[in-house]
Structures are given as structure tokens and as C-alpha cells.
Design a protein around this motif. Structure first.
Motif, short mmCIF file in Angstrom:
data_model
loop_
_atom_site.label_atom_id
_atom_site.label_comp_id
_atom_site.label_asym_id
_atom_site.label_seq_id
_atom_site.Cartn_x
_atom_site.Cartn_y
_atom_site.Cartn_z
N SER A 155 14.39 10.09 11.18
CA SER A 155 13.63 8.86 10.98
C SER A 155 14.24 8.10 9.81
N LEU A 156 14.75 6.89 10.07
CA LEU A 156 15.44 6.14 9.02
C LEU A 156 14.59 4.99 8.48
N TYR A 157 14.36 3.98 9.33
CA TYR A 157 13.75 2.74 8.86
C TYR A 157 12.24 2.74 9.09
N ILE A 158 11.57 1.84 8.40
CA ILE A 158 10.12 1.75 8.48
C ILE A 158 9.71 1.21 9.85
N ASN B 101 12.75 10.67 5.26
CA ASN B 101 11.58 10.16 5.97
C ASN B 101 11.20 11.02 7.17
N THR B 102 11.98 12.06 7.46
CA THR B 102 11.69 12.96 8.57
C THR B 102 10.85 14.12 8.06
N PRO B 103 9.62 14.30 8.54
CA PRO B 103 8.74 15.35 7.99
C PRO B 103 9.16 16.75 8.44
N THR B 104 9.01 17.71 7.53
CA THR B 104 9.23 19.12 7.83
C THR B 104 7.98 19.89 7.41
N PHE B 105 7.75 21.03 8.07
CA PHE B 105 6.55 21.83 7.83
C PHE B 105 7.00 23.26 7.54
N PHE B 106 6.64 23.73 6.34
CA PHE B 106 7.16 24.99 5.82
C PHE B 106 6.01 25.84 5.32
N CYS B 107 6.07 27.13 5.60
CA CYS B 107 5.04 28.06 5.14
C CYS B 107 4.90 27.96 3.62
N LYS B 108 3.70 27.70 3.14
CA LYS B 108 3.44 27.51 1.71
C LYS B 108 3.74 28.79 0.93
N LEU C 214 7.66 9.42 7.27
CA LEU C 214 6.91 9.52 6.02
C LEU C 214 6.89 8.21 5.24
N ASN C 215 7.74 7.25 5.64
CA ASN C 215 7.73 5.94 4.98
C ASN C 215 6.79 4.95 5.66
N HIS C 216 6.06 5.42 6.67
CA HIS C 216 5.12 4.54 7.38
C HIS C 216 3.95 4.17 6.47
N ILE C 217 3.47 2.93 6.61
CA ILE C 217 2.29 2.45 5.88
C ILE C 217 1.23 2.11 6.91
N THR C 218 0.14 2.86 6.92
CA THR C 218 -0.88 2.64 7.94
C THR C 218 -1.57 1.29 7.73
N PRO C 219 -1.82 0.56 8.83
CA PRO C 219 -2.54 -0.73 8.71
C PRO C 219 -3.93 -0.52 8.12
N LYS C 220 -4.33 -1.46 7.30
CA LYS C 220 -5.63 -1.39 6.63
C LYS C 220 -6.53 -2.52 7.11
N PRO C 221 -7.83 -2.33 7.09
CA PRO C 221 -8.74 -3.44 7.43
C PRO C 221 -8.65 -4.54 6.38
N LEU C 222 -8.81 -5.78 6.82
CA LEU C 222 -8.74 -6.91 5.89
C LEU C 222 -9.95 -6.89 4.95
N GLN C 223 -9.69 -7.09 3.67
CA GLN C 223 -10.74 -7.16 2.66
C GLN C 223 -10.67 -8.53 2.01
N THR C 224 -11.46 -9.46 2.55
CA THR C 224 -11.39 -10.86 2.12
C THR C 224 -11.66 -11.02 0.63
N ALA C 225 -12.66 -10.33 0.13
CA ALA C 225 -13.01 -10.46 -1.30
C ALA C 225 -11.86 -9.99 -2.19
N LYS C 226 -11.19 -8.91 -1.78
CA LYS C 226 -10.07 -8.38 -2.56
C LYS C 226 -8.90 -9.37 -2.56
N GLU D 297 0.85 -1.18 0.00
CA GLU D 297 0.00 0.00 0.00
C GLU D 297 0.89 1.24 0.00
N PRO D 298 0.37 2.38 -0.46
CA PRO D 298 1.20 3.60 -0.50
C PRO D 298 1.64 4.04 0.89
N GLN D 299 2.83 4.62 0.97
CA GLN D 299 3.31 5.20 2.22
C GLN D 299 2.55 6.48 2.52
N ILE D 300 2.60 6.94 3.78
CA ILE D 300 1.80 8.10 4.16
C ILE D 300 2.30 9.38 3.50
N LYS D 301 3.54 9.36 2.94
CA LYS D 301 4.02 10.57 2.27
C LYS D 301 3.14 10.92 1.07
#
Length: 662
Positions: A558-561, A181-188, A88-100, A25-29
Motif C-alpha cells: 500500500s503506497l498512496y493515500i 503503510n502496509t499493515p502487519t500483525f505480529f504476536c505480541k 495505515l495512511n488512510h484518514i476515515t471520513p468524519k461527520p461535518l461539525q458546523t460549529a467547529k 485528522e489523524p491517520q488510522i495508524k
């Protein structure tokens, strides 16, 4: 799949040639990182209005009144903060989708049936129905035995979506420079202001029409699509590359890059990248031939300084080092001139002709081949070689492709377009090869100039000189500073210059250098790539340890997943052991390897892994592995670990105990 084969009366060994891979699944980035919205979707003529002071971010404002921070609490949401703190390389757990799951496994079976003739023949309707029923049963049983999984993806909750949408209106979120993988927050607004200032520098020229009106991205793309090279390699997406920034938190400024992913140049640069790899291979052969001739005349040297990795550098270390120089070509990509006698265009033209002349002498020519997986690869084959999927490339064609891309380096920002007139755009797949070959052009000319002038005494000084991109190292060469002197005259009769230093600037990276009155260098400690080298004796004995620039950054990296990521924990085992095994090719003392492995364990413990499970995994891996020519014997490290990592009385958990294996 083996059970399915046995059901239709076939041997499960038929699956041995087939490789099954994971699709994550896509990473949270992908949810947080939106550079195109920041740097493309805005009107550059409209006034920029910053709202940092109007919102509840007063504690995050810097001295200029804008937001520039690494604190994830600025998101104002407990859910978003908890998620992004894992990297930012984290992948959030998803609910199981048996049919998929059932659909994907059935699709895999259909693909196997199309690849293996015996399966295709036996896969008649009744057998196929039985196999699909068996797949349905096995998947449902596996899902029932799965550990607890979340009922919903936290990133899809209304609260998270609403807060993230609000944050994206005001902030630019990206990975930090040197720590992706370390998030930064910058004025747009500030990001757009600084991007506009960058485009108005001398490195770029605004694209305007005949009546001096700025052209739009659509107009520039339309003109490009009419060019013969893009008609031969038609793009899948008619978008221009765009400027984007990465926040250098340790220097409090932006690093500017060109995002060329999926742009109008993607297909042609992929082709050129494959070709340039073939050119570099041929130039390596040219350098090898020169090395053999120089060695015969007593001038043993290194004619090709290009390195591919830290491990390659470690393998080529000399037995003794008496002095070491390390330097960095600052802003190498931005400083390389495109035109002129010392420009990229001239260098690439001469190198392409040199490579083809050498290979044609061996009755070989360059062919562009499309592999079974669709990727392109360039190979030197006999001239009479012919294949339906192989396209013969001549030097004129390669030079034209180079010239077309170099002279059409258009970059978009907002609704306007600029052309880069100095420097290589960082973002094209061929850009690293351009940089490597441009520097090789001057290095090879320098080495051959020494031979023409009969200075074999100077040639021998460069036997242990290497370069990785813009990082240079020269060992056992006390006269290296003379060759990098800005005041050296760049003439064919002067043996003491290498690079055009009126364009390129060298910055010394040595720890504590000393220069004698005669200009010779004495330096006993320096770092190069991931290696720290310390000379400890007059006879040239030295120690090597691991060097990691990220350890000196003034923020937590933040280095590893994370262990909680939606990824099989078994794959984490491969990552951990891969990091461990690499240390044996970087460090030449058992104590140094032990120290780094201990640091690695603590790093993974911070990511949610169990310390004792990690230790047992590492001990088991080291006990089984056979490494070829490591700097440190594995057995020596194992003996130390068996002494200091004594097992506790209670059995520690396995690496995947209590892990979210969904």
C-alpha cells in the motif's frame, strides 16, 4: 477571508503574503499502531505467556505456533478490516461539525487581524461582529452544498472500539519494513521475547546500580536531568527512548529501531541536528577546496561523496559509463563503533575541528539561530556577527554535545534500561548525520591520502563515486573492488583502503558482475537508489529506468493515500503530478517514462481514482509544466500519450467527481 477584508474596506491583496495550510485528522495508524504499549508497558521479569493457540487464529499460525501475517481478516471485524485494507495512511471520513468549522474560520480571522496592522485598526467591535456573522453565513451555506458525509466516524463505533481493544491485548500491529503503510500483525508475546533477546546481545549493556540491581527508567532519567547539557537544553518530556520493532515480512524477522520521539533527548538532539547540518556544509566547502587543488595537479576527483537525493545523483551522472559498481554497507548503524581510534567519537571530534578551522580561516563562526517558526538553524556568519536570537557555537561546545549523546544512548524495554555500547541508535534526529559524517571521515582521509602519496592516477578513478547513507556507487572505476578488499592493510602508506572493514561489511548489489584475472570489474547493469542503470554499448551509452525495491516484495504494498480518505482531492493532484514530474529526472527514454506513468496510473486506480480523470490530469500537467534539464524531453512523452491515451466518446469524470470532499 478576502470577502471579510472587503467588508471592512481593505484590499484583498493584503492576504497575498499569508499562507493558509491544512490541518488533517489523524491517520488510522494512530488507532492501530501502539508500539509503546507493546514494548514499554510490561514487566520484563514476569513470564511471557502466548495465547495464539487459544484463540480463533489457527489458520494464521506459522511453523513456530505464533501469529505472523499480513491478512487484515485476522481482526475479526468487517468494519476494521474494510478500514485497514485502505492502508495505515488512510484518514476515515468524519461527520461535518458546523460549529467547529465556524470556530476555526473565526480563529483564522483573529490571527490575520493580529498579523496585519491595517486589519487590526479596522477590526473594531461593530466590524468584527459583521465579519463573524458573514463567516457564520458562508460556512453554513458551504456545509449545505457539501456532498453526503457520514453520520459517524466508523472508528468510534462501539463494535470497532471493542474489537480493537481485544486485538491489542494479543497482537502488535505495525507497518511492514519497506512498506510503512502496509499493515502487519505480529504476536505480541513473540515481539517482546525477540526484543528481550535483542537487548541481551553484545550491542547493549544492562544498566545496574552499585549493588548490581537493574535501575528503573525513572532512576536513569533523574540522573540524566542532573547533567549540564540537559540543564542547558531541558526536555519537555522526561521519558527515555525505547526499543521497538518493525516486521520485515519479506524476511520473516524484526527490524529493531529506537523510538526517540518526545524523549528526554529530543530537545538536545534537535539542537545538535541543526549544528551538524552546519558542520556538513563546512565540510562540503573543505572538499570543494581540495577538488580545486587536485584538479590543478591533474587528479580531478570527487572529494565529497555524500548525496542528498536520487535526483542529485541523476543530475551528476557522467555522459558515458563503461562499468558500474554498487554496494551496501550492511547493518551500518549497528556496526559503527562508538569509541577507539576508528570510533564515532574520534571521527566527530576531528571533523568538527576541521570544519571550524576551515571556516575560521574565512573569518566565520557558527551561530545557532532560532527562526520565526521556532525551528533552529545553524549558519556560518562573520565573527563580529551578534544577534539576540543567535548563539555562537565553538568547537569545544559542539564536541561536548556529541560526546554526551553518544555516551548516554540509553534505551528502555519494559521496566528496565540498557545502554547501547556499539552502533548508532536509529531514531535520533541526528543519527543520519552521524552516519553520513562518520563515513565521510574515512572517505575524505582516503582521498587526501592518495594526494599525499602522489597517486593522482587513482584519484581520477573516483570522479564519479557517490554515496547515499550506506549505499555506495562508483562508475567508470574498474579497480574499485581492490579498494574494498577486506585483506587490505589499514596504514597511511597503503593507498588501497577506504573504510575500516573490520567493523563495516560491504555487500555487492550488482546484477551480473564479472571480475577479470587482474581484479578489474566489468559490470553492465546495477541499481542505485531509485535508478536502474543498464550499459547498452561498448562506448558507454546507457539507459536509466526507475527501480523500486517494493515491486519485488512477496506481498501487496500500500503506497498512496486512498481516494476515500478525509482529505481534499486537490491535494492528491499535487502528489500525482509530483510523482510524474520526478520520472523525467530518473529515466532517459520517452518509452520508459510512458511505461512508468502508466504503472502510476494503475496504482492510483487501485486507490479508488478514475483512470480517465487521472490521464487528463497528467496530460494537462505535462502540457503546462516547464522542467529544467530533464533526462527526457516532455514533448516526446506527450506525443506518445496523445497517441495511446485516446479520449473516449463520452467525457470522463474529473479527478474530484463523486469524490468525498469532506
Amino acid at each position: 477571508m478576502r470577502e471579510c477584508l472587503e467588508m471592512i474596506g481593505l484590499d484583498a491583496e493584503l492576504l497575498d503574503p499569508i499562507v493558509f495550510g491544512w490541518r488533517y485528522e489523524p491517520q488510522i495508524k494512530h488507532d492501530f499502531y501502539k508500539p509503546k504499549e507493546v514494548f514499554c508497558n510490561w514487566d520484563t521479569h514476569a513470564p511471557l505467556v502466548c495465547e495464539c493457540k487459544s484463540w480463533p487464529w489457527v489458520t494464521y499460525l506459522d511453523e513456530t505456533g505464533h501469529v505472523r501475517t499480513l491478512d487484515p481478516k485476522i481482526l475479526g471485524s468487517r468494519i476494521l478490516t474494510t478500514v485497514i485494507e485502505k492502508g495505515l495512511n488512510h484518514i476515515t471520513p468524519k461527520p461535518l461539525q458546523t460549529a467547529k468549522i465556524i470556530a476555526e474560520v473565526c480563529e483564522a480571522w483573529d490571527r490575520i487581524a493580529s498579523m496585519i496592522p491595517d486589519v487590526y485598526i479596522r477590526n473594531w467591535p461593530s466590524n468584527e461582529a459583521a465579519v463573524k456573522q458573514h463567516i457564520n453565513y458562508r460556512v453554513r451555506m458551504a456545509v449545505q452544498n457539501c456532498q453526503t458525509t457520514p453520520m459517524i466516524d466508523v472508528m468510534t463505533t462501539p463494535e470497532a472500539k471493542r474489537q480493537l481493544e481485544w486485538v491489542h491485548k494479543h497482537l502488535y500491529i505495525s507497518g511492514a519494513d519497506k512498506a510503512a503503510n502496509t499493515p502487519t500483525f505480529f504476536c505480541k508475546t513473540l515481539a517482546r521475547e525477540q526484543a528481550l533477546a535483542q537487548m541481551n546481545s553484545d550491542d547493549f549493556s544492562l544498566v545496574v546500580s552499585d549493588n548490581n540491581v537493574p535501575e528503573t527508567p525513572e532512576q536513569v532519567v533523574k540522573q540524566l536531568l542532573g547533567e549540564p547539557p540537559l540543564q542547558e537544553f531541558p526536555p519537555l518530556r522526561p521519558d527515555l527512548p525505547y526499543l521497538m520493532g518493525i516486521y520485515k515480512a519479506h524476511k520473516n524477522k524484526m527490524r529493531w529501531l529506537t523510538n526517540a520521539d518526545g524523549c528526554v533527548f529530543s530537545e538536545i538532539t534537535i539542537c545538535l541536528t541543526a549544528i551538524l547540518k552546519g558542520i556538513q556544509e563546512a565540510l562540503q566547502n573543505v572538499a570543494d577546496d581540495f577538488y580545486a587543488r587536485a584538479k590543478f595537479f591533474g587528479g580531478k576527483t570527487n572529494a565529497c561523496w555524500i548525496l542528498g537525493s536520487t535526483q542529485e545523483f541523476a543530475i551528476n551522472l557522467p555522459d558515458k559509463i563503461t562499468t558500474i559498481y554498487t554496494g551496501d554497507i550492511t547493518k551500518c548503524y549497528e556496526a559503527i563503533p562508538l569509541e577507539g581510534d576508528q570510533g564515532l567519537t574520534t571521527a566527530m571530534t576531528n571533523l568538527v575541528n576541521l570544519a571550524f578551522a576551515h571556516q575560521n580561516h574565512l573569518h566565520k563562526d557558527l551561530f545557532l539561530i532560532q527562526k520565526k517558526n521556532g525551528e533552529l538553524e545553524a549558519e556560518w556568519k562573520p565573527l563580529r556577527h551578534s544577534s539576540v536570537k543567535a548563539t555562537r557555537m565553538d568547537p569545544t561546545k559542539v564536541i561536548e554535545l556529541n560526546h554526551f549523546i553518544i555516551r548516554n544512548t540509553y534505551v528502555r524495554l519494559g521496566d528496565r534500561v540498557w545502554r547501547q555500547v556499539r552502533g548508532i541508535p536509529m531514531g535520533f534526529s541526528c543519527s543520519p548525520l552521524w552516519c553520513n559524517l562518520y563515513l565521510f571521515y574515512f572517505e575524505y582521509n582516503f582521498i587526501t591520502r592518495l594526494a599525499r602519496l602522489g597517486r593522482y592516477d587513482l584519484l581520477r578513478l573516483f570522479e564519479h563515486t557517490f554515496r547515499y547513507m550506506d549505499d555506495l556507487v562508483s562508475m567508470n572505476n574498474p579497480m574499485i573492488l581492490r579498494f574494498l578488499d577486506l585483506d587490505q592493510v589499514e596504514s597511511e602508506g597503503n593507498p588501497f583502503w577506504i573504510y575500516p572493514l573490520r567493523f563495516l561489511a560491504m555487500q555487492n548489489e550488482m546484477d551480473n558482475p564479472f571480475v577479470n584475472t587482474d581484479g578489474s570489474l566489468v559490470n553492465l547493469s546495477a541499481h542505485f537508489l531509485s535508478l536502474q542503470i543498464q550499459i547498452i554499448r561498448v562506448d558507454g551509452t546507457f539507459l536509466t529506468t526507475k527501480y523500486d525495491k517494493r515491486r519485488s516484495l512477496p506481498f501487496k504494498v500500500s503506497l498512496y493515500i486512498h481516494r476515500d480518505s478525509n482529505r481534499p482531492v486537490a491535494n492528491s493532484s499535487k502528489v500525482i503530478l509530483g510523482q510524474v514530474f520526478a520520472l523525467f529526472y530518473l529515466i532517459n527514454t520517452a518509452g520508459g517514462v510512458v511505461l512508468e506513468i502508466d504503472n502510476l496510473v494503475e496504482c492510483f486506480v487501485e486507490k479508488g481514482f478514475h483512470r480517465y480523470a487521472l490521464r487528463r490530469l497528467i496530460l494537462s500537467g505535462l502540457d503546462r509544466i516547464i522542467l529544467t534539464s530533464p533526462l527526457t524531453p516532455v514533448q516526446a512523452v506527450l506525443e506518445i500519450f496523445f497517441d495511446i491515451w485516446r479520449e473516449p466518446a463520452n467525457r470522463p469524470p474529473q479527478l474530484d467527481d463523486s469524490a468525498n470532499s469532506s
